[in-house]
Design a protein around this motif. Structure first.
Motif, PDB file in Angstrom:
ATOM      1  N   UNK A   1      88.742 -21.190  63.184  1.00 38.22           N
ATOM      2  CA  UNK A   1      89.329 -21.003  61.856  1.00 38.22           C
ATOM      3  C   UNK A   1      89.410 -22.328  61.105  1.00 38.22           C
ATOM      4  N   UNK A   2      89.763 -23.398  61.795  1.00 39.96           N
ATOM      5  CA  UNK A   2      89.825 -24.729  61.172  1.00 39.96           C
ATOM      6  C   UNK A   2      88.458 -25.115  60.626  1.00 39.96           C
ATOM      7  N   UNK A   3      87.436 -24.929  61.438  1.00 39.55           N
ATOM      8  CA  UNK A   3      86.081 -25.294  61.023  1.00 39.55           C
ATOM      9  C   UNK A   3      85.630 -24.485  59.813  1.00 39.55           C
ATOM     10  N   UNK A   4      85.907 -23.190  59.823  1.00 43.86           N
ATOM     11  CA  UNK A   4      85.522 -22.336  58.697  1.00 43.86           C
ATOM     12  C   UNK A   4      86.242 -22.758  57.425  1.00 43.86           C
ATOM     13  N   UNK A   5      87.537 -23.016  57.518  1.00 42.44           N
ATOM     14  CA  UNK A   5      88.307 -23.431  56.349  1.00 42.44           C
ATOM     15  C   UNK A   5      87.883 -24.811  55.848  1.00 42.44           C
TER      16      UNK A   5
ATOM     17  N   UNK B   1      82.304 -14.491  65.069  1.00 40.39           N
ATOM     18  CA  UNK B   1      82.858 -15.779  64.622  1.00 40.39           C
ATOM     19  C   UNK B   1      83.563 -15.620  63.275  1.00 40.39           C
ATOM     20  N   UNK B   2      82.960 -14.880  62.367  1.00 42.60           N
ATOM     21  CA  UNK B   2      83.581 -14.639  61.068  1.00 42.60           C
ATOM     22  C   UNK B   2      84.899 -13.907  61.185  1.00 42.60           C
ATOM     23  N   UNK B   3      84.923 -12.889  62.053  1.00 45.09           N
ATOM     24  CA  UNK B   3      86.158 -12.131  62.269  1.00 45.09           C
ATOM     25  C   UNK B   3      87.254 -13.021  62.851  1.00 45.09           C
ATOM     26  N   UNK B   4      86.890 -13.814  63.851  1.00 39.19           N
ATOM     27  CA  UNK B   4      87.864 -14.705  64.487  1.00 39.19           C
ATOM     28  C   UNK B   4      88.414 -15.693  63.468  1.00 39.19           C
ATOM     29  N   UNK B   5      87.533 -16.323  62.702  1.00 43.55           N
ATOM     30  CA  UNK B   5      87.971 -17.309  61.707  1.00 43.55           C
ATOM     31  C   UNK B   5      88.901 -16.675  60.677  1.00 43.55           C
ATOM     32  N   UNK B   6      88.562 -15.515  60.219  1.00 36.53           N
ATOM     33  CA  UNK B   6      89.372 -14.818  59.208  1.00 36.53           C
ATOM     34  C   UNK B   6      90.738 -14.421  59.790  1.00 36.53           C
ATOM     35  N   UNK B   7      90.740 -13.899  60.995  1.00 30.61           N
ATOM     36  CA  UNK B   7      91.978 -13.430  61.617  1.00 30.61           C
ATOM     37  C   UNK B   7      92.925 -14.569  61.989  1.00 30.61           C
TER      38      UNK B   7
ATOM     39  N   UNK C   1      93.035 -17.670  60.249  1.00 26.15           N
ATOM     40  CA  UNK C   1      93.249 -18.610  59.146  1.00 26.15           C
ATOM     41  C   UNK C   1      94.740 -18.809  58.864  1.00 26.15           C
ATOM     42  N   UNK C   2      95.539 -17.781  59.028  1.00 26.43           N
ATOM     43  CA  UNK C   2      96.981 -17.884  58.791  1.00 26.43           C
ATOM     44  C   UNK C   2      97.622 -18.960  59.669  1.00 26.43           C
ATOM     45  N   UNK C   3      97.120 -19.120  60.912  1.00 27.50           N
ATOM     46  CA  UNK C   3      97.685 -20.130  61.807  1.00 27.50           C
ATOM     47  C   UNK C   3      97.376 -21.537  61.314  1.00 27.50           C
TER      48      UNK C   3
END
Length: 114
Positions: free
Chosen positions: A14-18, A37-43, A45-47
């Motif tokens: 999520x950090x990398x995607x953001x 990977x997209x699902x994991x990053x999206x799910x 991102x709140x953290x």
């Protein structure tokens, strides 16, 4: 991969995607599909937003630190272990509190259990 390792992997994705890294590169780096990977990053991102760059004590997952803050109003440090341990029920009843988070916290409180 153990659950706490997976939790931290998901946080890093999520950090990398953001940070703007292409999801295809993230997927390749972690050996998962682009969709996964997209699902994991999206799910997760709140953290990333909740942690806001704050340090997490060694042995504690980001997910557990965030839940501790939500439940107790403190960002955990090693000095807070007694408070966290005595507040287990409050943490478990928090919005994101659940057994896997309690296991993360248990490993942090008792390093011998790792």
């Amino acid at each position: 991969m153990q659950k706490f390792e997976k939790s931290e992997r998901d946080y890093v994705m999520a950090v990398l995607k953001l940070a703007g890294e292409p999801i295809s590169l993230i997927a390749s780096r972690f050996g998962v599909s682009v969709q996964h990977a997209g699902n994991i990053a999206r799910e997760n991102a709140w953290m990333v937003e909740t942690r806001a760059g704050r340090a997490v004590p060694s042995g504690l997952t980001t997910r557990a630190a965030v839940v501790i803050e939500q439940a107790l109003g403190i960002w955990p440090s090693d000095a807070d272990k007694d408070i966290v341990e005595s507040s287990a029920m409050t943490i478990l009843l928090a919005e994101k509190g659940r057994r896997v988070v309690m296991a993360d916290i248990g490993r942090w409180l008792d390093p011998e259990a790792r």
